[in-house]
Design a protein around this motif. Structure first.
Motif, PDB file in Angstrom:
ATOM      1  N   LEU A  39    -100.045 -58.292   4.430  1.00  0.00           N
ATOM      2  CA  LEU A  39     -99.144 -58.408   3.279  1.00  0.00           C
ATOM      3  C   LEU A  39     -99.830 -59.145   2.165  1.00  0.00           C
ATOM      4  O   LEU A  39     -99.824 -58.743   1.006  1.00  0.00           O
ATOM      5  CB  LEU A  39     -97.891 -59.221   3.637  1.00  0.00           C
ATOM      6  CG  LEU A  39     -96.778 -58.587   4.424  1.00  0.00           C
ATOM      7  CD1 LEU A  39     -95.558 -59.490   4.359  1.00  0.00           C
ATOM      8  CD2 LEU A  39     -96.439 -57.213   3.889  1.00  0.00           C
ATOM      9  N   PHE A  40    -100.410 -60.279   2.532  1.00  0.00           N
ATOM     10  CA  PHE A  40    -101.039 -61.142   1.559  1.00  0.00           C
ATOM     11  C   PHE A  40    -102.317 -60.492   1.023  1.00  0.00           C
ATOM     12  O   PHE A  40    -102.530 -60.397  -0.189  1.00  0.00           O
ATOM     13  CB  PHE A  40    -101.320 -62.485   2.221  1.00  0.00           C
ATOM     14  CG  PHE A  40    -102.038 -63.437   1.339  1.00  0.00           C
ATOM     15  CD1 PHE A  40    -101.530 -63.767   0.099  1.00  0.00           C
ATOM     16  CD2 PHE A  40    -103.225 -63.992   1.751  1.00  0.00           C
ATOM     17  CE1 PHE A  40    -102.212 -64.660  -0.720  1.00  0.00           C
ATOM     18  CE2 PHE A  40    -103.899 -64.875   0.940  1.00  0.00           C
ATOM     19  CZ  PHE A  40    -103.400 -65.210  -0.300  1.00  0.00           C
TER      20      PHE A  40
ATOM     21  N   ASN B 139     -97.860 -60.729  11.886  1.00  0.00           N
ATOM     22  CA  ASN B 139     -99.009 -61.310  11.207  1.00  0.00           C
ATOM     23  C   ASN B 139     -98.991 -60.782   9.772  1.00  0.00           C
ATOM     24  O   ASN B 139     -99.179 -59.591   9.539  1.00  0.00           O
ATOM     25  CB  ASN B 139    -100.297 -60.920  11.914  1.00  0.00           C
ATOM     26  CG  ASN B 139    -101.491 -61.592  11.281  1.00  0.00           C
ATOM     27  OD1 ASN B 139    -101.574 -61.721  10.056  1.00  0.00           O
ATOM     28  ND2 ASN B 139    -102.423 -62.034  12.083  1.00  0.00           N
ATOM     29  N   ILE B 140     -98.736 -61.688   8.830  1.00  0.00           N
ATOM     30  CA  ILE B 140     -98.532 -61.230   7.451  1.00  0.00           C
ATOM     31  C   ILE B 140     -99.822 -61.218   6.635  1.00  0.00           C
ATOM     32  O   ILE B 140     -99.799 -61.045   5.432  1.00  0.00           O
ATOM     33  CB  ILE B 140     -97.440 -62.041   6.717  1.00  0.00           C
ATOM     34  CG1 ILE B 140     -97.838 -63.511   6.572  1.00  0.00           C
ATOM     35  CG2 ILE B 140     -96.098 -61.921   7.432  1.00  0.00           C
ATOM     36  CD1 ILE B 140     -96.971 -64.248   5.570  1.00  0.00           C
ATOM     37  N   LYS B 141    -100.964 -61.384   7.316  1.00  0.00           N
ATOM     38  CA  LYS B 141    -102.236 -61.317   6.592  1.00  0.00           C
ATOM     39  C   LYS B 141    -102.354 -60.019   5.771  1.00  0.00           C
ATOM     40  O   LYS B 141    -102.751 -60.076   4.609  1.00  0.00           O
ATOM     41  CB  LYS B 141    -103.393 -61.438   7.579  1.00  0.00           C
ATOM     42  CG  LYS B 141    -104.659 -61.991   6.964  1.00  0.00           C
ATOM     43  CD  LYS B 141    -105.621 -62.403   8.072  1.00  0.00           C
ATOM     44  CE  LYS B 141    -106.778 -63.200   7.531  1.00  0.00           C
ATOM     45  NZ  LYS B 141    -107.536 -63.851   8.614  1.00  0.00           N
TER      46      LYS B 141
ATOM     47  N   GLY C 250    -101.423 -57.199  -0.945  1.00  0.00           N
ATOM     48  CA  GLY C 250    -100.385 -57.227  -1.980  1.00  0.00           C
ATOM     49  C   GLY C 250     -99.165 -56.416  -1.599  1.00  0.00           C
ATOM     50  O   GLY C 250     -98.598 -55.724  -2.433  1.00  0.00           O
ATOM     51  N   LEU C 251     -98.785 -56.453  -0.323  1.00  0.00           N
ATOM     52  CA  LEU C 251     -97.625 -55.693   0.127  1.00  0.00           C
ATOM     53  C   LEU C 251     -96.339 -56.487  -0.088  1.00  0.00           C
ATOM     54  O   LEU C 251     -96.349 -57.710  -0.144  1.00  0.00           O
ATOM     55  CB  LEU C 251     -97.734 -55.363   1.618  1.00  0.00           C
ATOM     56  CG  LEU C 251     -98.955 -54.610   2.117  1.00  0.00           C
ATOM     57  CD1 LEU C 251     -98.747 -54.193   3.563  1.00  0.00           C
ATOM     58  CD2 LEU C 251     -99.249 -53.408   1.259  1.00  0.00           C
ATOM     59  N   THR C 252     -95.240 -55.754  -0.160  1.00  0.00           N
ATOM     60  CA  THR C 252     -93.913 -56.352  -0.205  1.00  0.00           C
ATOM     61  C   THR C 252     -93.149 -55.901   1.032  1.00  0.00           C
ATOM     62  O   THR C 252     -93.080 -54.712   1.309  1.00  0.00           O
ATOM     63  CB  THR C 252     -93.171 -55.895  -1.476  1.00  0.00           C
ATOM     64  OG1 THR C 252     -93.883 -56.370  -2.606  1.00  0.00           O
ATOM     65  CG2 THR C 252     -91.756 -56.454  -1.506  1.00  0.00           C
ATOM     66  N   LEU C 253     -92.624 -56.863   1.759  1.00  0.00           N
ATOM     67  CA  LEU C 253     -91.853 -56.580   2.972  1.00  0.00           C
ATOM     68  C   LEU C 253     -90.402 -56.917   2.673  1.00  0.00           C
ATOM     69  O   LEU C 253     -90.088 -58.077   2.380  1.00  0.00           O
ATOM     70  CB  LEU C 253     -92.382 -57.453   4.111  1.00  0.00           C
ATOM     71  CG  LEU C 253     -91.712 -57.364   5.473  1.00  0.00           C
ATOM     72  CD1 LEU C 253     -91.946 -56.001   6.100  1.00  0.00           C
ATOM     73  CD2 LEU C 253     -92.280 -58.446   6.401  1.00  0.00           C
ATOM     74  N   GLN C 254     -89.543 -55.926   2.716  1.00  0.00           N
ATOM     75  CA  GLN C 254     -88.156 -56.144   2.317  1.00  0.00           C
ATOM     76  C   GLN C 254     -87.204 -55.836   3.456  1.00  0.00           C
ATOM     77  O   GLN C 254     -87.121 -54.698   3.913  1.00  0.00           O
ATOM     78  CB  GLN C 254     -87.833 -55.255   1.102  1.00  0.00           C
ATOM     79  CG  GLN C 254     -86.395 -55.401   0.634  1.00  0.00           C
ATOM     80  CD  GLN C 254     -86.136 -54.762  -0.713  1.00  0.00           C
ATOM     81  OE1 GLN C 254     -87.015 -54.090  -1.267  1.00  0.00           O
ATOM     82  NE2 GLN C 254     -84.968 -54.963  -1.257  1.00  0.00           N
ATOM     83  N   GLY C 255     -86.514 -56.865   3.929  1.00  0.00           N
ATOM     84  CA  GLY C 255     -85.432 -56.646   4.880  1.00  0.00           C
ATOM     85  C   GLY C 255     -84.163 -56.357   4.104  1.00  0.00           C
ATOM     86  O   GLY C 255     -83.928 -56.960   3.061  1.00  0.00           O
TER      87      GLY C 255
ATOM     88  N   PRO D 187    -100.454 -51.940  -4.669  1.00  0.00           N
ATOM     89  CA  PRO D 187     -99.406 -52.675  -3.979  1.00  0.00           C
ATOM     90  C   PRO D 187     -98.418 -51.697  -3.349  1.00  0.00           C
ATOM     91  O   PRO D 187     -97.983 -50.780  -4.014  1.00  0.00           O
ATOM     92  CB  PRO D 187     -98.736 -53.455  -5.109  1.00  0.00           C
ATOM     93  CG  PRO D 187     -98.950 -52.626  -6.341  1.00  0.00           C
ATOM     94  CD  PRO D 187    -100.187 -51.788  -6.112  1.00  0.00           C
TER      95      PRO D 187
ATOM     96  N   LEU E 108     -90.186 -60.363   1.099  1.00  0.00           N
ATOM     97  CA  LEU E 108     -91.394 -61.182   1.161  1.00  0.00           C
ATOM     98  C   LEU E 108     -92.502 -60.419   0.456  1.00  0.00           C
ATOM     99  O   LEU E 108     -92.868 -59.335   0.887  1.00  0.00           O
ATOM    100  CB  LEU E 108     -91.756 -61.434   2.628  1.00  0.00           C
ATOM    101  CG  LEU E 108     -93.008 -62.238   2.949  1.00  0.00           C
ATOM    102  CD1 LEU E 108     -92.838 -63.684   2.497  1.00  0.00           C
ATOM    103  CD2 LEU E 108     -93.284 -62.200   4.445  1.00  0.00           C
TER     104      LEU E 108
ATOM    105  N   GLY F 171     -96.335 -60.421  -0.945  1.00  0.00           N
ATOM    106  CA  GLY F 171     -97.677 -60.956  -1.132  1.00  0.00           C
ATOM    107  C   GLY F 171     -98.247 -60.369  -2.410  1.00  0.00           C
ATOM    108  O   GLY F 171     -98.046 -59.197  -2.697  1.00  0.00           O
TER     109      GLY F 171
END
Lengths: 339, 339
Positions: free
Chosen positions: B270-271, B266-268, B274-279, B245, A277, A279
């Motif tokens: 991230l947005f 809460n992905i605020k 400019g973060l990237t969340l990777q599972g 980022p 995911l 952003g």
């Protein structure tokens, strides 16, 4: 002699809830004399952007500053220079930058988080500088699909708010890149435009109770990329259907702007499906922006990329236009032009 | 003559809540005769893994199947072959794969989602095949830091559960890669091991009320990568501090295993950042696994990578070991060995 201008001012803050036209008042204020470095601008095309929502909450936790109560809303516009005490700009020049929502606006406005640029001579219609060539439009779509999304030919891409400004461009750019594109849109008219005019492979109603089944039928292995500007329940559904490892690229979360709790996402599908995911904002890819603009101009000129616009007229149309944007009344870029 | 074995069986499902030793019973069952392709294995080192939690909920929405009530828990172990009707394995061979938590286990067990491999001859201590060389250990850490995380020299990496099996290895691999490493750990003893024995640059208490301030002092620009196996409140705090980022790499969410609502994030940040969340899971990078194992062996042999273990003894220690794992009683790999 004092000069006056009409402005669109904000009546009250909205931490949550829907933006309505009555939250704004059109009133008259005096214009100050210009000092060195300043200009008097006449906006000819106002950009109506979802990002404004974050500036109306009264809570100072947004990337752009809050609009002071009783003062003019500010936003991006294409303007003509009326008077200039700025060395780089002469009366008659056309510029793109932040202005007050007003008949006449002193530049710089009280805060400027964008910067001013001359209108690119390749732009044939001023409003295109806000939509297909805009930072919050085509450049957001381009960097999202190409830089963040890394879309390659043969992939399947799902796009939320696909009849909106960014979504309609992102889907078309993915198609140009060789991807199969599925758009999510809320009306029959919008879905028809996506498949018949913009070359989307399919369009589905995000409100459909069988959304998951429809998407599964269209993409049995699931999308490789989900380009999202909406968030909320629909995104949660799509995230549960994606093939692994897949990517979700998020450039906005318009469904959450009225409801702060909607920022929360159950990330179990991310973890369980090996999703990423991301952003992003286009500014993050600033080195890629000049080439992105060249691509956009070329694609528009050659007819590969169609910029959609919903155009309203006159300063007094602005409160209804911003409110209508959150209701999905626009197809493509929502813009208010002044003759 | 019928033969019997002791097994560790599950008494009841736990959709939420903490795993306790009394949720398990040690009982005796008969062993069936072997048929072609089967083997009788004697486990000598049981892997105690957080992933078991998902198999105890009674809800069939996990990547691994639920443990049937009254039957043996299954898990990864190093075993000796006692009898074999399998063409590839002889009595006395050592193998790594899924077995019942039992003194003697027929292979394959009722479900096998792992596959059986011979113990790599480079493994000097059998339990290392489960920890530093294990799929859920060193290979999860290696692929998370190198493949998913793409850590480069000079970056700052924060690691949750840093004194755990995966965390302690991930932090060390990031350090070997030239990164600055900050570990989060809940006890003074664990933090001391991180900085004094494992070469972490700093270690902080994730329970500290001023966690955000401590992290800001250690990394004023914020971490470039957050390697997370915990989730929940701590991760939310770290996500709000990262430089943009930045990347968040998620290989597990141990804090959420007892509480399904804790999967929501809460992905605020991230947005907004400019973060990237990777599972991810290591299986996703299967082409990279042989080379990863070579690296791990080399680093252990040359003393660059220290495998930590918490070793308990005997079949009857398994219920307490799995319960203790969720309480953070382990330092490094939690393993139960049988002489």
């Amino acid at each position: 002699m004092t000069r006056t201008t009409r402005i669109v001012s904000l009546n009250r803050y909205l931490p949550t809830g829907r933006v309505e036209p009555e939250h704004f008042t059109i009133r008259t204020k005096e214009l100050p004399d210009l000092t060195d470095g300043e200009m008097l601008l006449r906006p000819i095309a106002f950009s109506v952007d979802a990002t404004l929502r974050g500036q109306l909450t009264g809570q100072d936790n947004y990337f752009a500053p809050q609009v002071p109560l009783g003062e003019a809303v500010t936003g991006i516009a294409v303007s003509e220079v009326v008077e200039s005490r700025h060395p780089d700009h002469q009366p008659g020049d056309r510029v793109v930058g932040l202005v007050e929502w007003a008949d006449l606006s002193v530049w710089p406005p009280r805060t400027d988080w964008i910067g001013l640029t001359k209108l690119d001579p390749r732009v044939r219609k001023p409003s295109h500088a806000l939509g297909v060539y805009g930072l919050l439009g085509g450049l957001t779509a381009h960097t999202g699909i190409i830089e963040a999304g890394q879309v390659t030919a043969g992939e399947t891409v799902a796009v939320s708010a696909a009849a909106g400004n960014v979504g309609s461009l992102a889907g078309q750019i993915a198609r140009i890149r060789g991807a199969r594109v599925i758009g999510l849109a809320g009306s029959e008219q919008k879905r028809k435009i996506l498949t018949e005019d913009l070359g989307f492979d399919a369009a589905v109603d995000y409100r459909a109770p069988d959304l998951a089944e429809q998407l599964r039928a269209l993409a049995p292995d699931g999308p490789d990329l989900y380009f999202d500007s909406v968030g909320g329940r629909v995104s949660q559904t799509v995230m549960g259907l994606m093939r692994r490892p897949a990517r979700v690229v998020v450039c906005g979360l318009i469904s959450t702007y009225d409801d702060d709790t909607a920022w929360t996402v159950n990330i179990k599908p991310l973890f369980a499906n090996g999703l990423t995911l991301q952003g992003y904002t286009p500014v993050q890819f600033h080195d890629a922006l000049p080439a992105a603009l060249d691509h956009l101009v070329d694609w528009v000129e050659t007819g590969q990329l169609i910029p959609l616009e919903t155009e309203r007229h006159g300063l007094e149309a602005l409160p209804g236009a911003i409110s209508g944007l959150y209701r999905g009344e626009n197809i493509g870029k929502m813009v208010v032009t002044v003759p």
